[in-house]
Design a protein around this motif. Sequence first.
Motif, mmCIF file in Angstrom:
data_model
loop_
_atom_site.group_PDB
_atom_site.id
_atom_site.type_symbol
_atom_site.label_atom_id
_atom_site.label_comp_id
_atom_site.label_asym_id
_atom_site.label_seq_id
_atom_site.Cartn_x
_atom_site.Cartn_y
_atom_site.Cartn_z
ATOM 1 N N CYS A 269 0.851 -1.201 0.000
ATOM 2 C CA CYS A 269 0.000 0.000 0.000
ATOM 3 C C CYS A 269 0.885 1.250 0.000
ATOM 4 O O CYS A 269 1.960 1.259 0.588
ATOM 5 C CB CYS A 269 -0.868 -0.051 1.257
ATOM 6 N N PHE B 54 0.372 3.851 1.563
ATOM 7 C CA PHE B 54 0.396 4.521 2.873
ATOM 8 C C PHE B 54 0.846 3.648 4.038
ATOM 9 O O PHE B 54 1.017 4.146 5.149
ATOM 10 C CB PHE B 54 -0.993 5.084 3.197
ATOM 11 N N CYS B 55 0.951 2.307 3.811
ATOM 12 C CA CYS B 55 1.367 1.452 4.936
ATOM 13 C C CYS B 55 2.066 0.211 4.369
ATOM 14 O O CYS B 55 2.271 0.094 3.159
ATOM 15 C CB CYS B 55 0.167 1.070 5.804
ATOM 16 N N CYS C 142 -4.324 -0.711 0.392
ATOM 17 C CA CYS C 142 -4.780 -1.885 1.149
ATOM 18 C C CYS C 142 -6.268 -1.689 1.449
ATOM 19 O O CYS C 142 -6.826 -0.629 1.135
ATOM 20 C CB CYS C 142 -3.985 -2.005 2.451
ATOM 21 N N HIS D 241 -6.961 1.451 3.707
ATOM 22 C CA HIS D 241 -6.734 2.742 3.059
ATOM 23 C C HIS D 241 -7.619 2.964 1.830
ATOM 24 O O HIS D 241 -7.856 4.109 1.443
ATOM 25 C CB HIS D 241 -5.238 2.924 2.734
#
Length: 323
Positions: A5, A7-8, A24, A27
């Motif tokens: 992802c 963001f993570c 993901c 998100h």
Amino acid sequence: MKHSCTFCTEEAIVSVPHRGLRLCRYHFINYVETEVENVIARYSMLEDVRKLLVAVSGGKDSVALLHILSKICERKKIDIIAVTIDLGIEGYSDECVRVARELCHMLGIRHVILRVSDHGFTIDDVKELEHRLRRPVCAVCGLVKRYLLNKVALQERCDAIATGHNLIDVAQYLVINFLSGNLEAMQKLLPVTPGEEGVLVRRIRPLYFIHEKETKLYVELLGLPVVQRVCPYSERQTRHRRKPPFQEYLRAMLLDLDDRYPGTLFHFVENFVRKVAPVLRIESLKEYTKCKICGLPTSRSDGICAFCHIAGLIRELKSGRRN
Ligand code: SF4
Ligand code: ZN
Ligand code: ZN
């Protein structure tokens, strides 16, 4: 190859090419909700709204819309009611009502069901009389839905009506109306259609920039109830024909274009709002009088609104009072 992802560190399950994102589950849900909230803020959709009506057909778009708006309205302390119109289509409408009821129960939202049959006809009758009415069933169905939603919104003193039109719906209508030169209809396809006190309730379209595959995945990931059947009168049901119906073909073509060149639909619709719509003359409601039958506005010369006119005609044809 698996990607993580943007963001993570979780594995991405979906990509959003026009934003350059891979997301993901968590998100992605967050992305859809934030996009909708941004559109609402950008076009001041909920400004001065104390009570909001959400039209819920039970399809994926309206289900996603109600779920997202229930969170936003709770935070903003806006009263919300969901309205489902029972169109009276055999083998379809019952499921729509059941799904909408289940969702509203889940979310703790007041649910109002309006029955077209309370006006002496159903959309099944409209289909049967389609040739004699000289109007396609979907055109009459659309008129009936717009009229009933506005009427109940006025009765319930709602400040706005939210509908689940998404990016491809808007793009498709824009192209169709452009091809037929119907600029007036194009003007009505903006994210917000202003209302008029006591007559016409403001319309808002919070999913205006959301792809239909995004609402589909959103409701799937959250396990929300959704109507599985397709309306028997939808063009999608006529795929067996050698030549696909025009609107269905156009929709598929636009979606294919956007798959090959991601962002095409988004920029098309965004450019319409930013650059094209301002040069089209946006007219407020035309001169109107009150309908002699229902009291709602009409600009027809006989003083009867389009709904009361068509409802009367259908009832007459059904009873054999008219040939
Ligand atoms: Fe109405 Fe069915 Fe046509 Fe949709 S497809 S406008 S529900 S008749
Ligand atoms: Zn993530
Ligand atoms: Zn009327």
